[in-house]
Design a protein around this motif. Sequence first.
Motif, PDB file in Angstrom:
ATOM      1  N   LEU A 219       0.827  -1.217   0.000  1.00  0.00           N
ATOM      2  CA  LEU A 219       0.000   0.000   0.000  1.00  0.00           C
ATOM      3  C   LEU A 219       0.863   1.270   0.000  1.00  0.00           C
ATOM      4  CD1 LEU A 219      -2.858  -1.178   2.386  1.00  0.00           C
ATOM      5  CD2 LEU A 219      -2.919  -0.965  -0.094  1.00  0.00           C
ATOM      6  N   ILE A 220       2.018   1.202   0.659  1.00  0.00           N
ATOM      7  CA  ILE A 220       2.925   2.364   0.617  1.00  0.00           C
ATOM      8  C   ILE A 220       3.416   2.579  -0.812  1.00  0.00           C
ATOM      9  CG2 ILE A 220       5.229   3.191   1.256  1.00  0.00           C
ATOM     10  CD1 ILE A 220       3.905   3.430   3.735  1.00  0.00           C
ATOM     11  N   SER A 221       3.702   1.476  -1.517  1.00  0.00           N
ATOM     12  CA  SER A 221       4.212   1.659  -2.887  1.00  0.00           C
ATOM     13  C   SER A 221       3.124   2.260  -3.783  1.00  0.00           C
ATOM     14  CB  SER A 221       4.786   0.359  -3.450  1.00  0.00           C
ATOM     15  OG  SER A 221       3.800  -0.393  -4.071  1.00  0.00           O
ATOM     16  N   GLU A 222       1.853   2.020  -3.442  1.00  0.00           N
ATOM     17  CA  GLU A 222       0.774   2.684  -4.206  1.00  0.00           C
ATOM     18  C   GLU A 222       0.825   4.203  -4.022  1.00  0.00           C
ATOM     19  OE1 GLU A 222      -3.084   0.945  -3.526  1.00  0.00           O
ATOM     20  OE2 GLU A 222      -2.355  -1.044  -4.157  1.00  0.00           O
ATOM     21  N   LYS A 235      -6.896  10.963   1.453  1.00  0.00           N
ATOM     22  CA  LYS A 235      -7.538   9.716   1.908  1.00  0.00           C
ATOM     23  C   LYS A 235      -7.109   9.378   3.339  1.00  0.00           C
ATOM     24  CE  LYS A 235      -7.947   6.615  -1.923  1.00  0.00           C
ATOM     25  NZ  LYS A 235      -7.129   5.735  -2.738  1.00  0.00           N
ATOM     26  N   ARG A 236      -5.840   9.661   3.641  1.00  0.00           N
ATOM     27  CA  ARG A 236      -5.381   9.361   5.006  1.00  0.00           C
ATOM     28  C   ARG A 236      -6.068  10.283   6.015  1.00  0.00           C
ATOM     29  NH1 ARG A 236       0.741  10.071   6.964  1.00  0.00           N
ATOM     30  NH2 ARG A 236       0.102  12.232   6.732  1.00  0.00           N
ATOM     31  N   ALA A 237      -6.172  11.579   5.644  1.00  0.00           N
ATOM     32  CA  ALA A 237      -6.807  12.521   6.572  1.00  0.00           C
ATOM     33  C   ALA A 237      -8.263  12.111   6.830  1.00  0.00           C
ATOM     34  CB  ALA A 237      -6.746  13.932   6.001  1.00  0.00           C
ATOM     35  N   ILE A 240     -10.024   6.850   4.773  1.00  0.00           N
ATOM     36  CA  ILE A 240     -10.878   6.076   3.857  1.00  0.00           C
ATOM     37  C   ILE A 240     -10.023   5.184   2.940  1.00  0.00           C
ATOM     38  CG2 ILE A 240     -12.900   7.614   3.775  1.00  0.00           C
ATOM     39  CD1 ILE A 240     -11.696   8.844   1.195  1.00  0.00           C
ATOM     40  N   GLY A 241     -10.688   4.185   2.369  1.00  0.00           N
ATOM     41  CA  GLY A 241     -10.082   3.324   1.340  1.00  0.00           C
ATOM     42  C   GLY A 241      -8.817   2.629   1.819  1.00  0.00           C
ATOM     43  N   ASN A 242      -7.854   2.506   0.873  1.00  0.00           N
ATOM     44  CA  ASN A 242      -6.646   1.752   1.222  1.00  0.00           C
ATOM     45  C   ASN A 242      -5.803   2.446   2.288  1.00  0.00           C
ATOM     46  OD1 ASN A 242      -5.976   3.737  -0.521  1.00  0.00           O
ATOM     47  ND2 ASN A 242      -5.025   2.432  -2.074  1.00  0.00           N
ATOM     48  N   GLN A 245      -6.913   1.107   5.616  1.00  0.00           N
ATOM     49  CA  GLN A 245      -6.356  -0.229   5.790  1.00  0.00           C
ATOM     50  C   GLN A 245      -4.860  -0.153   6.119  1.00  0.00           C
ATOM     51  OE1 GLN A 245      -8.360  -3.044   5.730  1.00  0.00           O
ATOM     52  NE2 GLN A 245      -6.485  -3.828   6.635  1.00  0.00           N
ATOM     53  N   LEU A 246      -4.177   0.740   5.418  1.00  0.00           N
ATOM     54  CA  LEU A 246      -2.729   0.880   5.625  1.00  0.00           C
ATOM     55  C   LEU A 246      -2.426   1.266   7.077  1.00  0.00           C
ATOM     56  CD1 LEU A 246       0.180   1.035   4.564  1.00  0.00           C
ATOM     57  CD2 LEU A 246      -0.251   3.356   3.816  1.00  0.00           C
ATOM     58  N   GLN A 247      -3.200   2.199   7.618  1.00  0.00           N
ATOM     59  CA  GLN A 247      -2.935   2.611   9.003  1.00  0.00           C
ATOM     60  C   GLN A 247      -3.118   1.437   9.961  1.00  0.00           C
ATOM     61  OE1 GLN A 247      -1.361   5.376   9.598  1.00  0.00           O
ATOM     62  NE2 GLN A 247      -1.585   5.805   7.428  1.00  0.00           N
ATOM     63  N   ILE A 248      -4.083   0.567   9.664  1.00  0.00           N
ATOM     64  CA  ILE A 248      -4.295  -0.607  10.530  1.00  0.00           C
ATOM     65  C   ILE A 248      -3.072  -1.529  10.450  1.00  0.00           C
ATOM     66  CG2 ILE A 248      -5.715  -2.687  10.876  1.00  0.00           C
ATOM     67  CD1 ILE A 248      -8.101  -1.008   9.791  1.00  0.00           C
ATOM     68  N   TYR A 249      -2.613  -1.792   9.215  1.00  0.00           N
ATOM     69  CA  TYR A 249      -1.450  -2.688   9.052  1.00  0.00           C
ATOM     70  C   TYR A 249      -0.202  -2.101   9.722  1.00  0.00           C
ATOM     71  CZ  TYR A 249      -3.939  -5.398   5.426  1.00  0.00           C
ATOM     72  OH  TYR A 249      -4.823  -6.175   4.739  1.00  0.00           O
TER      73      TYR A 249
END
Length: 500
Positions: A219-222, A235-237, A240-242, A245-249
């Motif tokens: 997801l970071i590479s995206e 999206k991070r703020a 939402i979306g990936n 999910q990324l913050q959870i991982y």
Amino acid sequence: MAVLDLHFLIFSTFFPLIFIILASTKSYFSSTSQKIPTSYPIVGSIFIIWKNKERRVQWISDILTSCPNLTFTLHRPMGYRQIFTANAANVEHMLKSHFHNYHKGHVFRLTLRDFLGDSIFNADGNNWKFLRQVSSHQFNTRSLRKFVETVVDSELSCRLIPILKNAADKAIVLDFQDILQRFAFDNICKIAFGYDPAYLLPSLPEAKFAFVFDNSLRLISERFNSNIPFVWKIKRALSIGNEKQLQIYIGQVREFAREIIREKKQELKEKASLETEDLLSRFLSSGHSDEDFVTDIVISFILAGRDTTSAALTWFFWLIFRHPDVEKEILKEIKENSEEPIYDEVKNMVYIHATLCETMRLYPPVPVSTKSAVEDDVLPDGTVVKKGTRISYHPYAMGRVEKVWGPDWAEFRPGRWLERAEKWSFVGRDSFTYPVFQAGPRICLGKEMAFLQMKRVAAGVLRRFRVVPVVKDMDPVYVSDFTSKMKGGFLVKIEERAES
Ligand code: HEM
């Protein structure tokens, strides 16, 4: 935020209109990959970038190798520019003589910060200097090399060889890329943390740590590959979306690392004499006990050591299957050295060393590396670099430059790295022509460790087994997030050698 919104508004309003205009310009879409992409106002070269998004690395490489000075500028939407170069003089300029002017930069640091924190990969200036000093002190010890040997040998003989033996006996098909990634993951976790995730087991378990680590990276590479660089921040703020999910991982990866660090601290407190073998113990017992500091270090070492060696070995096994003459020469070298102690054995394996270098010329584990210019500058080939511009050097393209490697550059030929008198001897290339491990003050700290591991694995496996692709004339599809991989894996059968 207001500036971002304005950009977003402009982009979404004009985008469909510009698309229609460009769609009617047939030449835009049909431009061949060898041409420097045409750039248009606002959208830059977005459509041709999209068209080639599945083969970004090869596409940029095709363009670079067709440019006389091996350098060009890619125009992304909204005026973002990125210079690509495969010119060794430019690389030396960036990585050595004008090192102070080419940093990882703000964009890189910000994109990776929530995953890597303030680790060595993510640092510039004095902060990097300090981390480099502390880390290279640990990497350069004899005892670490000894420890790495022990870890690699135990993973090889207790895990990898039994799995291959079982696959050979039962004619089981293995995804060798996955097997090598599991091997490297166990290995680097043991070296970095002194923790065994036991990811390479016959049942091929889904190890949670490996799963969340991999997915965080993907997801970071995206974020890096997004055409509109700031969208991930929105999206991070909004969570939402990936990005959600990324913050959870990432939270899970960092919590997992912290848990191990706490356990290790406890262990070190309880023990009168310290067994400071793994990197984490070494850092803790030399006074670096801040939890965030060591968490960042440990995560970055796993990142460095996990996919790189496995990527090189995956391509290595495929290439030597395709070149039986090379395999024969390797077997000869293994036989000649099998009576030596382990360290000498690996040191003497000059032909395997050359074969690995040749593999990484064509398939460098890290195919592209990006810096950012601190001040305006001019590269040795005359390219003007404006302050803040991102500039990427491209080892994948650099291994394909005819002027450097000769008209047979496309051939897999380990002999180009060797001279033969009585015995083979290795002839290296300068690290700016072949920056597979980067070069200059920031050259890879794990290079020696990586060769040690790869040579042990190559010799240990080939001594007993043949690795045979299920589809013998397969041409793997090259894909890359941060590292060079085979799309869909590398499906093989294992054959035990008669003489083993
Ligand atoms: C075939 C294997 C490997 C290759 C091709 C490789 C390649 C590289 C490259 C290209 C960089 C520069 C990345 C960048 O900043 O853009 C790098 C940095 C680094 N590598 Fe490796 N690497 C390998 C294995 C390892 C291993 C096993 C370790 C051990 C943990 C390691 C540790 C590091 C560290 C600590 C840095 C950061 C150096 C710095 O920024 O000062 N590498 N490596």
